[in-house]
Design a protein around this motif. Structure first.
Motif, PDB file in Angstrom:
ATOM      1  N   LEU A 205      76.706  97.924  -7.454  1.00 28.97           N
ATOM      2  CA  LEU A 205      78.046  98.515  -7.549  1.00 28.97           C
ATOM      3  C   LEU A 205      79.048  97.701  -6.745  1.00 28.97           C
ATOM      4  O   LEU A 205      78.696  97.111  -5.717  1.00 28.97           O
ATOM      5  N   PRO A 206      80.296  97.663  -7.188  1.00 31.73           N
ATOM      6  CA  PRO A 206      81.291  96.844  -6.495  1.00 31.73           C
ATOM      7  C   PRO A 206      81.643  97.350  -5.107  1.00 31.73           C
ATOM      8  O   PRO A 206      81.945  96.563  -4.208  1.00 31.73           O
ATOM      9  N   SER A 207      81.625  98.645  -4.924  1.00 27.26           N
ATOM     10  CA  SER A 207      81.951  99.209  -3.616  1.00 27.26           C
ATOM     11  C   SER A 207      81.365 100.607  -3.513  1.00 27.26           C
ATOM     12  O   SER A 207      81.111 101.266  -4.525  1.00 27.26           O
ATOM     13  N   LEU A 208      81.159 101.036  -2.285  1.00 28.32           N
ATOM     14  CA  LEU A 208      80.624 102.367  -2.034  1.00 28.32           C
ATOM     15  C   LEU A 208      81.473 103.068  -0.980  1.00 28.32           C
ATOM     16  O   LEU A 208      82.070 102.414  -0.118  1.00 28.32           O
ATOM     17  N   PRO A 209      81.527 104.397  -1.012  1.00 26.69           N
ATOM     18  CA  PRO A 209      82.308 105.111   0.009  1.00 26.69           C
ATOM     19  C   PRO A 209      81.665 104.975   1.380  1.00 26.69           C
ATOM     20  O   PRO A 209      80.442 104.846   1.495  1.00 26.69           O
ATOM     21  N   LYS A 210      82.495 104.986   2.394  1.00 23.90           N
ATOM     22  CA  LYS A 210      81.998 104.934   3.758  1.00 23.90           C
ATOM     23  C   LYS A 210      82.083 106.330   4.365  1.00 23.90           C
ATOM     24  O   LYS A 210      83.077 107.028   4.198  1.00 23.90           O
ATOM     25  N   PHE A 211      81.020 106.707   5.066  1.00 23.17           N
ATOM     26  CA  PHE A 211      81.022 108.003   5.731  1.00 23.17           C
ATOM     27  C   PHE A 211      81.787 107.890   7.044  1.00 23.17           C
ATOM     28  O   PHE A 211      81.495 107.025   7.869  1.00 23.17           O
ATOM     29  N   GLU A 212      82.769 108.767   7.227  1.00 25.45           N
ATOM     30  CA  GLU A 212      83.551 108.775   8.455  1.00 25.45           C
ATOM     31  C   GLU A 212      83.304 110.070   9.212  1.00 25.45           C
ATOM     32  O   GLU A 212      83.218 111.145   8.608  1.00 25.45           O
ATOM     33  N   LYS A 213      83.230 109.954  10.531  1.00 24.43           N
ATOM     34  CA  LYS A 213      82.963 111.121  11.373  1.00 24.43           C
ATOM     35  C   LYS A 213      84.217 111.684  12.027  1.00 24.43           C
ATOM     36  O   LYS A 213      84.138 112.653  12.779  1.00 24.43           O
TER      37      LYS A 213
ATOM     38  N   ARG B 195      75.385 117.346  10.131  1.00 22.47           N
ATOM     39  CA  ARG B 195      75.265 116.376  11.211  1.00 22.47           C
ATOM     40  C   ARG B 195      75.492 114.986  10.619  1.00 22.47           C
ATOM     41  O   ARG B 195      75.928 114.849   9.481  1.00 22.47           O
ATOM     42  N   GLY B 196      75.207 113.943  11.367  1.00 28.56           N
ATOM     43  CA  GLY B 196      75.568 112.602  10.943  1.00 28.56           C
ATOM     44  C   GLY B 196      74.746 112.068   9.782  1.00 28.56           C
ATOM     45  O   GLY B 196      73.656 112.554   9.487  1.00 28.56           O
ATOM     46  N   PRO B 197      75.255 111.038   9.089  1.00 26.82           N
ATOM     47  CA  PRO B 197      74.501 110.427   7.995  1.00 26.82           C
ATOM     48  C   PRO B 197      73.167 109.854   8.442  1.00 26.82           C
ATOM     49  O   PRO B 197      72.214 109.824   7.660  1.00 26.82           O
ATOM     50  N   GLU B 198      73.103 109.430   9.703  1.00 28.96           N
ATOM     51  CA  GLU B 198      71.839 108.890  10.210  1.00 28.96           C
ATOM     52  C   GLU B 198      70.741 109.945  10.254  1.00 28.96           C
ATOM     53  O   GLU B 198      69.552 109.616  10.280  1.00 28.96           O
ATOM     54  N   ASP B 199      71.114 111.217  10.248  1.00 25.46           N
ATOM     55  CA  ASP B 199      70.142 112.313  10.248  1.00 25.46           C
ATOM     56  C   ASP B 199      69.853 112.834   8.846  1.00 25.46           C
ATOM     57  O   ASP B 199      69.018 113.721   8.682  1.00 25.46           O
ATOM     58  N   ASN B 200      70.569 112.317   7.860  1.00 26.58           N
ATOM     59  CA  ASN B 200      70.484 112.865   6.505  1.00 26.58           C
ATOM     60  C   ASN B 200      70.140 111.773   5.497  1.00 26.58           C
ATOM     61  O   ASN B 200      71.032 111.191   4.852  1.00 26.58           O
ATOM     62  N   ALA B 201      68.852 111.516   5.365  1.00 31.19           N
ATOM     63  CA  ALA B 201      68.407 110.503   4.408  1.00 31.19           C
ATOM     64  C   ALA B 201      68.803 110.853   2.984  1.00 31.19           C
ATOM     65  O   ALA B 201      68.993 109.967   2.144  1.00 31.19           O
ATOM     66  N   ILE B 202      68.940 112.152   2.711  1.00 30.69           N
ATOM     67  CA  ILE B 202      69.319 112.576   1.368  1.00 30.69           C
ATOM     68  C   ILE B 202      70.682 112.017   0.974  1.00 30.69           C
ATOM     69  O   ILE B 202      70.991 111.860  -0.215  1.00 30.69           O
ATOM     70  N   ALA B 203      71.515 111.666   1.955  1.00 34.39           N
ATOM     71  CA  ALA B 203      72.828 111.087   1.668  1.00 34.39           C
ATOM     72  C   ALA B 203      72.792 109.561   1.673  1.00 34.39           C
ATOM     73  O   ALA B 203      73.440 108.912   0.848  1.00 34.39           O
ATOM     74  N   THR B 204      72.030 108.977   2.594  1.00 37.02           N
ATOM     75  CA  THR B 204      72.110 107.530   2.800  1.00 37.02           C
ATOM     76  C   THR B 204      71.166 106.722   1.915  1.00 37.02           C
ATOM     77  O   THR B 204      71.509 105.613   1.492  1.00 37.02           O
ATOM     78  N   VAL B 205      69.980 107.247   1.630  1.00 37.52           N
ATOM     79  CA  VAL B 205      68.993 106.483   0.853  1.00 37.52           C
ATOM     80  C   VAL B 205      69.502 106.146  -0.551  1.00 37.52           C
ATOM     81  O   VAL B 205      69.423 104.986  -0.984  1.00 37.52           O
ATOM     82  N   PRO B 206      70.038 107.108  -1.309  1.00 38.60           N
ATOM     83  CA  PRO B 206      70.538 106.759  -2.646  1.00 38.60           C
ATOM     84  C   PRO B 206      71.661 105.728  -2.619  1.00 38.60           C
ATOM     85  O   PRO B 206      71.703 104.823  -3.463  1.00 38.60           O
TER      86      PRO B 206
END
Length: 274
Positions: A169-177, A150-161
């Motif tokens: 860090l200079p840049s981070l990947p963006k999650f796309e749906k 499901r979405g990143p908003e439902d998965n703290a394991i992905a978004t918190v770190p």
């Protein structure tokens, strides 16, 4: 991302997943069982596991179809396929095989009673073509069952770190749906449209949650080694890596009680018929 780019990505990521295979299987085995339950493979049937990784879901299907059945795992990562093949003997299973076709273009025969996947179908560069081709692998009325995030908003394991690491860090990947990637199937309407366009019917999408507990150290390993931070940190010096490690550790503390973390893996379980 092209097929070539995807292959290069999973060549790198696959080696990390081999390293962490024990932890990943323990965390996500409940999801593998839920997918197998939904596909309901029966004794003597043939099952195709798409994006099989190190083979956990393939083995789950093989135990159910028995020695008279057949379980075939396909994956893009040579390292994961090599590990999966080694594990067949350790598991004492018969009728199990692993190979590396391209789901979008491989010429299948209508030979499988069920097609399953645990987190293996969100990365197709052309998902309609891939699922249309996979449908040709299914017998008439063949069953499809897969788990996707499901979405990143439902998965703290992905978004918190990622949020904790961002200042260093200079840049981070963006999650796309709506593009190939971990959350590419987060929108259930998009999933329904893809499956309908590729010829599947009777599509059902239900929430699937897995709060499998892990230790604080295992959670940190998942955050730094298995997730999207790993390739970014590989290009940083030790000072930056240590700052990120400290920040991520602190950010994960609210999710840990008495040394045990329960960060839910929020997924969809999708079923359909050919």
């Amino acid at each position: 991302m092209s097929d070539q780019d995807m292959a290069a990505y999973w060549d790198r990521a696959g080696r990390v997943w081999v390293e962490q295979q024990g932890l990943l299987d323990r965390m996500y085995q409940p999801i593998a069982r839920a997918v197998a339950d939904a596909a309901d493979p029966r004794a003597g049937e043939a099952v195709l596991d798409v994006g099989c990784g190190a083979g956990a879901t393939t083995f789950e299907a093989a135990w159910r179809v028995g020695p008279e059945g057949r379980a075939v795992g396909v994956d893009i990562s040579p390292a994961l396929l090599e590990l999966a093949r080694r594990r067949v003997g350790e598991a004492g299973l018969e009728g199990v095989e692993f190979c590396r076709p391209t789901p979008e273009t491989h010429v299948f025969r209508a030979e499988f009673d069920a097609i399953v996947s645990r987190f293996g179908v969100m990365f197709f560069p052309d998902p309609v073509a891939a699922f249309a081709n996979l449908r040709t692998a299914a017998k008439p009325g063949g069953r499809l069952a897969f788990a996707c995030w499901r979405g990143p908003e439902d998965n703290a394991i992905a978004t918190v770190p990622l949020a904790a690491a961002a200042p260093f860090l200079p840049s981070l990947p963006k999650f796309e749906k709506d593009a190939p990637g971990r959350f590419g199937f987060a929108d259930p309407d998009r999933v329904r449209a893809i499956l309908a366009a590729s010829g599947w019917r009777d599509v059902v999408i239900d929430p699937l949650d897995d709060p499998t507990p892990v230790s604080a150290e295992e959670l940190l390993t998942m955050s730094l080694r298995v997730g999207p931070l790993n390739p970014i940190l590989a290009g940083q010096d030790e000072t930056v890596r240590e700052k990120v490690r400290e920040a991520v550790t602190k950010a994960l503390e609210p999710y840990v009680t008495n040394g045990v973390a329960e960060m839910n893996s929020a997924c969809w379980r999708v079923t359909a018929k050919a």
